[in-house]
Design a protein around this motif. Structure first.
Motif, PDB file in Angstrom:
ATOM      1  N   VAL A   1      26.462  47.494  50.809  1.00  0.00           N
ATOM      2  CA  VAL A   1      25.583  47.695  51.951  1.00  0.00           C
ATOM      3  C   VAL A   1      26.317  47.268  53.219  1.00  0.00           C
ATOM      4  CG1 VAL A   1      23.420  47.054  53.050  1.00  0.00           C
ATOM      5  CG2 VAL A   1      23.533  47.260  50.559  1.00  0.00           C
ATOM      6  N   GLN A   2      26.254  48.113  54.203  1.00  0.00           N
ATOM      7  CA  GLN A   2      26.926  47.786  55.461  1.00  0.00           C
ATOM      8  C   GLN A   2      26.043  48.179  56.633  1.00  0.00           C
ATOM      9  OE1 GLN A   2      30.792  49.560  55.977  1.00  0.00           O
ATOM     10  NE2 GLN A   2      31.354  48.154  57.610  1.00  0.00           N
ATOM     11  N   LEU A   3      25.897  47.247  57.557  1.00  0.00           N
ATOM     12  CA  LEU A   3      25.221  47.510  58.811  1.00  0.00           C
ATOM     13  C   LEU A   3      26.206  47.195  59.924  1.00  0.00           C
ATOM     14  CD1 LEU A   3      21.812  45.721  58.149  1.00  0.00           C
ATOM     15  CD2 LEU A   3      22.232  48.178  58.084  1.00  0.00           C
ATOM     16  N   GLN A   4      26.321  48.100  60.857  1.00  0.00           N
ATOM     17  CA  GLN A   4      27.274  47.899  61.942  1.00  0.00           C
ATOM     18  C   GLN A   4      26.588  48.130  63.276  1.00  0.00           C
ATOM     19  OE1 GLN A   4      30.968  49.928  61.431  1.00  0.00           O
ATOM     20  NE2 GLN A   4      31.868  49.079  63.280  1.00  0.00           N
ATOM     21  N   ALA A   5      26.462  47.058  64.037  1.00  0.00           N
ATOM     22  CA  ALA A   5      25.874  47.142  65.372  1.00  0.00           C
ATOM     23  C   ALA A   5      26.973  47.404  66.389  1.00  0.00           C
ATOM     24  CB  ALA A   5      25.151  45.848  65.709  1.00  0.00           C
ATOM     25  N   CYS A  21      22.790  50.826  65.559  1.00  0.00           N
ATOM     26  CA  CYS A  21      23.014  50.182  64.277  1.00  0.00           C
ATOM     27  C   CYS A  21      23.190  51.283  63.239  1.00  0.00           C
ATOM     28  CB  CYS A  21      21.846  49.277  63.914  1.00  0.00           C
ATOM     29  SG  CYS A  21      21.972  48.499  62.281  1.00  0.00           S
ATOM     30  N   ALA A  22      24.369  51.333  62.655  1.00  0.00           N
ATOM     31  CA  ALA A  22      24.678  52.328  61.626  1.00  0.00           C
ATOM     32  C   ALA A  22      24.596  51.669  60.259  1.00  0.00           C
ATOM     33  CB  ALA A  22      26.061  52.895  61.861  1.00  0.00           C
ATOM     34  N   ALA A  23      23.896  52.306  59.336  1.00  0.00           N
ATOM     35  CA  ALA A  23      23.705  51.753  58.003  1.00  0.00           C
ATOM     36  C   ALA A  23      24.336  52.644  56.953  1.00  0.00           C
ATOM     37  CB  ALA A  23      22.215  51.578  57.712  1.00  0.00           C
ATOM     38  N   SER A  24      24.867  52.002  55.907  1.00  0.00           N
ATOM     39  CA  SER A  24      25.399  52.738  54.777  1.00  0.00           C
ATOM     40  C   SER A  24      25.174  51.910  53.517  1.00  0.00           C
ATOM     41  CB  SER A  24      26.888  53.038  54.963  1.00  0.00           C
ATOM     42  OG  SER A  24      27.621  51.843  55.084  1.00  0.00           O
ATOM     43  N   GLY A  25      25.128  52.597  52.391  1.00  0.00           N
ATOM     44  CA  GLY A  25      24.970  51.890  51.129  1.00  0.00           C
ATOM     45  C   GLY A  25      23.551  51.564  50.746  1.00  0.00           C
ATOM     46  N   ILE A  26      22.585  52.056  51.521  1.00  0.00           N
ATOM     47  CA  ILE A  26      21.176  51.843  51.194  1.00  0.00           C
ATOM     48  C   ILE A  26      20.426  53.164  51.364  1.00  0.00           C
ATOM     49  CG2 ILE A  26      21.093  49.408  51.826  1.00  0.00           C
ATOM     50  CD1 ILE A  26      19.902  50.214  54.524  1.00  0.00           C
ATOM     51  N   THR A  27      19.270  53.236  50.722  1.00  0.00           N
ATOM     52  CA  THR A  27      18.384  54.376  50.968  1.00  0.00           C
ATOM     53  C   THR A  27      17.674  54.070  52.272  1.00  0.00           C
ATOM     54  OG1 THR A  27      18.141  54.643  48.580  1.00  0.00           O
ATOM     55  CG2 THR A  27      16.572  55.818  49.997  1.00  0.00           C
ATOM     56  N   PHE A  28      18.255  54.506  53.334  1.00  0.00           N
ATOM     57  CA  PHE A  28      17.929  54.008  54.662  1.00  0.00           C
ATOM     58  C   PHE A  28      16.452  54.129  55.000  1.00  0.00           C
ATOM     59  CE2 PHE A  28      18.919  52.586  58.778  1.00  0.00           C
ATOM     60  CZ  PHE A  28      18.267  53.377  59.699  1.00  0.00           C
ATOM     61  N   ASP A  29      15.848  55.249  54.629  1.00  0.00           N
ATOM     62  CA  ASP A  29      14.471  55.470  55.064  1.00  0.00           C
ATOM     63  C   ASP A  29      13.453  54.659  54.274  1.00  0.00           C
ATOM     64  OD1 ASP A  29      14.090  58.811  53.569  1.00  0.00           O
ATOM     65  OD2 ASP A  29      14.505  56.844  52.703  1.00  0.00           O
ATOM     66  N   TYR A 112      14.861  39.247  56.021  1.00  0.00           N
ATOM     67  CA  TYR A 112      15.831  40.334  55.917  1.00  0.00           C
ATOM     68  C   TYR A 112      16.920  40.009  54.911  1.00  0.00           C
ATOM     69  CZ  TYR A 112      13.368  42.223  59.852  1.00  0.00           C
ATOM     70  OH  TYR A 112      12.380  42.734  60.650  1.00  0.00           O
ATOM     71  N   ASP A 113      17.424  41.052  54.288  1.00  0.00           N
ATOM     72  CA  ASP A 113      18.376  40.908  53.189  1.00  0.00           C
ATOM     73  C   ASP A 113      19.810  41.238  53.589  1.00  0.00           C
ATOM     74  OD1 ASP A 113      15.603  42.304  51.933  1.00  0.00           O
ATOM     75  OD2 ASP A 113      16.334  40.494  50.924  1.00  0.00           O
ATOM     76  N   TYR A 114      19.981  42.108  54.542  1.00  0.00           N
ATOM     77  CA  TYR A 114      21.321  42.545  54.931  1.00  0.00           C
ATOM     78  C   TYR A 114      21.450  42.457  56.449  1.00  0.00           C
ATOM     79  CZ  TYR A 114      20.913  44.522  50.268  1.00  0.00           C
ATOM     80  OH  TYR A 114      20.697  44.694  48.919  1.00  0.00           O
ATOM     81  N   TRP A 115      22.641  42.057  56.884  1.00  0.00           N
ATOM     82  CA  TRP A 115      22.891  41.848  58.316  1.00  0.00           C
ATOM     83  C   TRP A 115      24.176  42.541  58.756  1.00  0.00           C
ATOM     84  CZ3 TRP A 115      19.753  39.040  61.654  1.00  0.00           C
ATOM     85  CH2 TRP A 115      18.673  38.381  61.052  1.00  0.00           C
ATOM     86  N   GLY A 116      24.139  43.009  59.987  1.00  0.00           N
ATOM     87  CA  GLY A 116      25.346  43.508  60.612  1.00  0.00           C
ATOM     88  C   GLY A 116      26.113  42.367  61.253  1.00  0.00           C
ATOM     89  N   GLN A 117      27.235  42.685  61.846  1.00  0.00           N
ATOM     90  CA  GLN A 117      28.138  41.664  62.372  1.00  0.00           C
ATOM     91  C   GLN A 117      27.787  41.222  63.781  1.00  0.00           C
ATOM     92  OE1 GLN A 117      28.643  44.764  62.747  1.00  0.00           O
ATOM     93  NE2 GLN A 117      29.721  45.083  64.652  1.00  0.00           N
ATOM     94  N   GLY A 118      26.924  41.939  64.476  1.00  0.00           N
ATOM     95  CA  GLY A 118      26.531  41.531  65.819  1.00  0.00           C
ATOM     96  C   GLY A 118      27.353  42.186  66.903  1.00  0.00           C
TER      97      GLY A 118
END
Length: 125
Positions: A1-5, A21-29, A112-118
């Motif tokens: 799982v990756q979140l990138q702000a 914020c771009a998300a990958s590795g999850i069923t986003f919706d 929240y379970d997953y975080w981006g880097q900020g």
């Protein structure tokens, strides 16, 4: 799982900025997405959250009427449009994702379970 702000930068008071914020590795919706911010020497605080479909949004009082969050599930993207920025909005902004059916609230970091880097937003003249 990756979140990138992304999208942070230096802006003058009264200016605008849009964070992504771009998300990958999850069923986003299926995920609630939240934005938090952390100023130097302060705790991480809730800014806004948006539900799975994007038809419900929540804001902390200090940003109501100035910030707008939206999402594009087809692109796995969430946006934070910030207007009328103030020096007190200066902080590192994080996006975060909450697992489906977690039963959690939405305004605490532990929800929240997953975080981006900020991404750093600096409001200064």
């Amino acid at each position: 799982v990756q979140l990138q702000a992304s999208g942070g930068g230096l802006v003058q008071p009264g200016g605008s900025l849009r964070l992504s914020c771009a998300a990958s590795g999850i069923t986003f919706d299926e995920y609630v997405i939240g934005w938090f911010r952390q100023a130097p020497g302060k705790e991480r605080e809730f800014v806004t959250a948006i539900n799975w479909t994007g038809d419900r949004t929540y804001y902390t009082d200090s940003v109501k009427g100035r910030f707008t969050t939206s999402r594009d599930n087809a692109k796995n993207m969430v946006y934070l449009q910030m207007s009328s920025l103030k020096p007190e909005d200066t902080a590192v902004y994080y996006c975060a994702a909450q697992r489906p059916y977690s039963g959690s609230g939405f305004d605490q970091p532990l929800d929240y379970d997953y975080w981006g880097q900020g991404t750093l937003v600096t409001v200064s003249s």
